[in-house]
Design a protein around this motif. Sequence first.
Motif, PDB file in Angstrom:
ATOM      1  N   LEU A  86       0.314 -22.367  11.655  1.00  0.00           N
ATOM      2  CA  LEU A  86      -0.243 -21.173  12.284  1.00  0.00           C
ATOM      3  C   LEU A  86      -1.603 -20.896  11.657  1.00  0.00           C
ATOM      4  CD1 LEU A  86       2.809 -18.721  12.335  1.00  0.00           C
ATOM      5  CD2 LEU A  86       1.754 -19.815  14.317  1.00  0.00           C
ATOM      6  N   ASP A  87      -2.638 -20.930  12.458  1.00  0.00           N
ATOM      7  CA  ASP A  87      -3.992 -20.589  12.021  1.00  0.00           C
ATOM      8  C   ASP A  87      -4.251 -19.165  12.499  1.00  0.00           C
ATOM      9  OD1 ASP A  87      -6.686 -20.332  11.538  1.00  0.00           O
ATOM     10  OD2 ASP A  87      -7.286 -22.146  12.591  1.00  0.00           O
ATOM     11  N   VAL A  88      -4.183 -18.212  11.575  1.00  0.00           N
ATOM     12  CA  VAL A  88      -4.057 -16.795  11.918  1.00  0.00           C
ATOM     13  C   VAL A  88      -5.409 -16.090  11.948  1.00  0.00           C
ATOM     14  CG1 VAL A  88      -3.031 -14.603  11.203  1.00  0.00           C
ATOM     15  CG2 VAL A  88      -1.736 -16.724  10.943  1.00  0.00           C
ATOM     16  N   ALA A  89      -5.622 -15.312  12.991  1.00  0.00           N
ATOM     17  CA  ALA A  89      -6.821 -14.481  13.130  1.00  0.00           C
ATOM     18  C   ALA A  89      -6.481 -13.038  12.788  1.00  0.00           C
ATOM     19  CB  ALA A  89      -7.351 -14.554  14.559  1.00  0.00           C
ATOM     20  N   PHE A  90      -7.468 -12.349  12.215  1.00  0.00           N
ATOM     21  CA  PHE A  90      -7.302 -10.928  11.913  1.00  0.00           C
ATOM     22  C   PHE A  90      -7.906 -10.019  12.979  1.00  0.00           C
ATOM     23  CE2 PHE A  90      -7.146 -12.392   7.336  1.00  0.00           C
ATOM     24  CZ  PHE A  90      -5.791 -12.134   7.181  1.00  0.00           C
ATOM     25  N   GLY A  91      -8.890 -10.545  13.742  1.00  0.00           N
ATOM     26  CA  GLY A  91      -9.581  -9.705  14.716  1.00  0.00           C
ATOM     27  C   GLY A  91      -9.752 -10.395  16.052  1.00  0.00           C
ATOM     28  N   PRO A 127       3.392  -8.486  13.076  1.00  0.00           N
ATOM     29  CA  PRO A 127       2.478  -8.491  14.222  1.00  0.00           C
ATOM     30  C   PRO A 127       1.376  -7.440  14.131  1.00  0.00           C
ATOM     31  CG  PRO A 127       4.746  -8.648  14.958  1.00  0.00           C
ATOM     32  CD  PRO A 127       4.797  -8.347  13.493  1.00  0.00           C
ATOM     33  N   ALA A 128       1.643  -6.343  13.436  1.00  0.00           N
ATOM     34  CA  ALA A 128       0.644  -5.282  13.338  1.00  0.00           C
ATOM     35  C   ALA A 128      -0.516  -5.654  12.434  1.00  0.00           C
ATOM     36  CB  ALA A 128       1.299  -3.994  12.829  1.00  0.00           C
ATOM     37  N   ALA A 129      -0.358  -6.704  11.620  1.00  0.00           N
ATOM     38  CA  ALA A 129      -1.382  -7.060  10.639  1.00  0.00           C
ATOM     39  C   ALA A 129      -2.325  -8.145  11.129  1.00  0.00           C
ATOM     40  CB  ALA A 129      -0.716  -7.514   9.341  1.00  0.00           C
ATOM     41  N   VAL A 130      -2.032  -8.755  12.293  1.00  0.00           N
ATOM     42  CA  VAL A 130      -2.801  -9.908  12.741  1.00  0.00           C
ATOM     43  C   VAL A 130      -3.151  -9.780  14.223  1.00  0.00           C
ATOM     44  CG1 VAL A 130      -1.774 -11.431  11.005  1.00  0.00           C
ATOM     45  CG2 VAL A 130      -0.693 -11.217  13.252  1.00  0.00           C
ATOM     46  N   ALA A 131      -4.074 -10.638  14.662  1.00  0.00           N
ATOM     47  CA  ALA A 131      -4.515 -10.590  16.059  1.00  0.00           C
ATOM     48  C   ALA A 131      -4.059 -11.801  16.860  1.00  0.00           C
ATOM     49  CB  ALA A 131      -6.031 -10.479  16.112  1.00  0.00           C
ATOM     50  N   GLY A 132      -3.179 -12.602  16.282  1.00  0.00           N
ATOM     51  CA  GLY A 132      -2.702 -13.807  16.960  1.00  0.00           C
ATOM     52  C   GLY A 132      -2.984 -15.042  16.133  1.00  0.00           C
ATOM     53  N   ALA A 133      -2.529 -16.201  16.630  1.00  0.00           N
ATOM     54  CA  ALA A 133      -2.682 -17.435  15.855  1.00  0.00           C
ATOM     55  C   ALA A 133      -2.683 -18.656  16.756  1.00  0.00           C
ATOM     56  CB  ALA A 133      -1.553 -17.560  14.828  1.00  0.00           C
ATOM     57  N   ILE A 282      -2.544 -12.718  -3.357  1.00  0.00           N
ATOM     58  CA  ILE A 282      -1.302 -13.180  -2.730  1.00  0.00           C
ATOM     59  C   ILE A 282      -0.311 -12.026  -2.609  1.00  0.00           C
ATOM     60  CG2 ILE A 282       0.723 -14.661  -3.035  1.00  0.00           C
ATOM     61  CD1 ILE A 282      -1.756 -16.113  -1.998  1.00  0.00           C
ATOM     62  N   GLU A 283      -0.196 -11.223  -3.660  1.00  0.00           N
ATOM     63  CA  GLU A 283       0.713 -10.074  -3.617  1.00  0.00           C
ATOM     64  C   GLU A 283       0.331  -9.123  -2.484  1.00  0.00           C
ATOM     65  OE1 GLU A 283       2.401  -6.590  -6.635  1.00  0.00           O
ATOM     66  OE2 GLU A 283       0.724  -7.869  -7.238  1.00  0.00           O
ATOM     67  N   ALA A 284      -0.974  -8.872  -2.346  1.00  0.00           N
ATOM     68  CA  ALA A 284      -1.427  -7.971  -1.283  1.00  0.00           C
ATOM     69  C   ALA A 284      -1.188  -8.558   0.095  1.00  0.00           C
ATOM     70  CB  ALA A 284      -2.912  -7.663  -1.479  1.00  0.00           C
ATOM     71  N   ARG A 285      -1.384  -9.869   0.261  1.00  0.00           N
ATOM     72  CA  ARG A 285      -1.188 -10.504   1.566  1.00  0.00           C
ATOM     73  C   ARG A 285       0.283 -10.470   1.964  1.00  0.00           C
ATOM     74  NH1 ARG A 285      -4.793 -13.465   3.953  1.00  0.00           N
ATOM     75  NH2 ARG A 285      -5.978 -11.672   3.180  1.00  0.00           N
ATOM     76  N   ILE A 286       1.166 -10.701   1.001  1.00  0.00           N
ATOM     77  CA  ILE A 286       2.597 -10.624   1.302  1.00  0.00           C
ATOM     78  C   ILE A 286       2.978  -9.212   1.739  1.00  0.00           C
ATOM     79  CG2 ILE A 286       4.906 -10.702   0.267  1.00  0.00           C
ATOM     80  CD1 ILE A 286       3.860 -13.035  -1.472  1.00  0.00           C
ATOM     81  N   GLU A 287       2.478  -8.232   1.008  1.00  0.00           N
ATOM     82  CA  GLU A 287       2.791  -6.839   1.328  1.00  0.00           C
ATOM     83  C   GLU A 287       2.240  -6.433   2.683  1.00  0.00           C
ATOM     84  OE1 GLU A 287       2.033  -2.342  -0.490  1.00  0.00           O
ATOM     85  OE2 GLU A 287       1.651  -4.127  -1.720  1.00  0.00           O
ATOM     86  N   ASP A 288       1.029  -6.914   3.012  1.00  0.00           N
ATOM     87  CA  ASP A 288       0.367  -6.486   4.243  1.00  0.00           C
ATOM     88  C   ASP A 288       0.816  -7.266   5.479  1.00  0.00           C
ATOM     89  OD1 ASP A 288      -1.081  -4.730   2.708  1.00  0.00           O
ATOM     90  OD2 ASP A 288      -2.884  -5.968   2.630  1.00  0.00           O
ATOM     91  N   LEU A 293       8.345 -12.828   2.937  1.00  0.00           N
ATOM     92  CA  LEU A 293       8.229 -13.192   1.530  1.00  0.00           C
ATOM     93  C   LEU A 293       8.427 -11.998   0.603  1.00  0.00           C
ATOM     94  CD1 LEU A 293       5.282 -15.767   1.453  1.00  0.00           C
ATOM     95  CD2 LEU A 293       7.738 -16.203   1.307  1.00  0.00           C
ATOM     96  N   SER A 294       8.796 -10.870   1.145  1.00  0.00           N
ATOM     97  CA  SER A 294       9.044  -9.710   0.301  1.00  0.00           C
ATOM     98  C   SER A 294      10.148 -10.018  -0.708  1.00  0.00           C
ATOM     99  CB  SER A 294       9.448  -8.511   1.165  1.00  0.00           C
ATOM    100  OG  SER A 294       9.740  -7.398   0.373  1.00  0.00           O
ATOM    101  N   GLY A 295       9.902  -9.684  -1.973  1.00  0.00           N
ATOM    102  CA  GLY A 295      10.903  -9.890  -3.014  1.00  0.00           C
ATOM    103  C   GLY A 295      10.877 -11.253  -3.679  1.00  0.00           C
ATOM    104  N   VAL A 296       9.862 -12.080  -3.394  1.00  0.00           N
ATOM    105  CA  VAL A 296       9.802 -13.401  -4.031  1.00  0.00           C
ATOM    106  C   VAL A 296       9.444 -13.274  -5.510  1.00  0.00           C
ATOM    107  CG1 VAL A 296       9.208 -14.683  -1.955  1.00  0.00           C
ATOM    108  CG2 VAL A 296       7.378 -13.702  -3.352  1.00  0.00           C
ATOM    109  N   GLU A 297       9.808 -14.306  -6.259  1.00  0.00           N
ATOM    110  CA  GLU A 297       9.420 -14.408  -7.668  1.00  0.00           C
ATOM    111  C   GLU A 297       8.578 -15.657  -7.860  1.00  0.00           C
ATOM    112  OE1 GLU A 297      12.880 -14.425 -10.084  1.00  0.00           O
ATOM    113  OE2 GLU A 297      13.465 -12.372  -9.584  1.00  0.00           O
TER     114      GLU A 297
END
Length: 377
Positions: A86-91, A127-133, A282-288, A293-297
Amino acid sequence: MEPIVIVGGGIIGASIASHLKDDERPVVVYEQDTVGSGTSGDSVAVFVWHQSTPDPLSHRLRARAWDTYEPLIRDGTLSFEQIGTLDVAFGAEGATMRKEVAATLDSFGVSASFLAPEALAAHGLDPAAVAGALYTPEDGYLDPSEIIQHFLKEASSQGVTVETKTTVTAIRTDADGVTGVETENGFQPAHAVINAAGPWAPAVNRMAGISLPLRHNLGPVVVLQKDAPFTLPFIEFEDGLYVRGEGDRQAFAGQFGARYEDADELQPNEARSVAHDFYLDIEARIEDAIPRLSGVELVNEWVGMRTLTPDGVPFVGETAVAGFYVACGMNGLGVTLAPAVGEVLAEMVRGRSVASEIEAYLRPGRAADFREPLNEN
């Protein structure tokens, strides 16, 4: 009969050795450490049909490589996990571009499509964080050590010699071209010398009096783990961060690093650690954006190194020094391109014809177009 000498026992050198295994001349591979111990071992090892800037010649090389990989995967020699990219776009602008890329890749025969944000939840994204892929479902990952061992087993079975823990310290030339190499064990005469040294390629080029515009970037990688099983494709974000599933409980998270314009030549042997800012990114990207990946170590980490060329295309072929060949500057696509690069370079060394457009595409002489001080035609 003087041998063909290959400098470097990573995935590219191993592929070349395999493709030269039945040559009438002996073949010797020199590896300064153990085989696959450099950037091949640090790779996240994805075979990608995906291209962010589609190029039909790059696609032809990928197809040629897959012709080698596919039967080996089918018979169980190599493992392959098809997870898709998946090549993800933000806008909106990035989304439009990826729609266009999907159409172009489709015209090449690649299975490619554009997925709207709501379709990405099934792949672990918010889905709310990205514009498609852009989605290329046939991409997946291999095991570099399996590939290298397979190629070198094939090569050794036909008499190719692999010398590990043996550093090439000099390349000898005369007015007619290459004469041989110096190693810690003395002088080895050579009919041809092939530089497949990965990030050490610039230093090996200088030994032969050749300068090519190669630069390095660093790729930090962390290994993330959860107790509960999950799946994840190879997800590239447009800012250079990526994640890739590994089995059913782990993922790799990494960064593609500096573009060629912002990169420089680095010392491959220098010890490096993952920067603290990367953990925060990486932490911020997982959260956003990656709720799966929430809760990974974090369970492991390393810093890889890629060798870049100005146009994103490897240098493969004979240089201005007769008998000195290069197969370097894979731009992070070593696993994807290795079988094709090995086959093409082997044909060149043997003096056999290579498709003119492929030869021109890969030729080291194009370096003169990049306006850097070079000793090249």
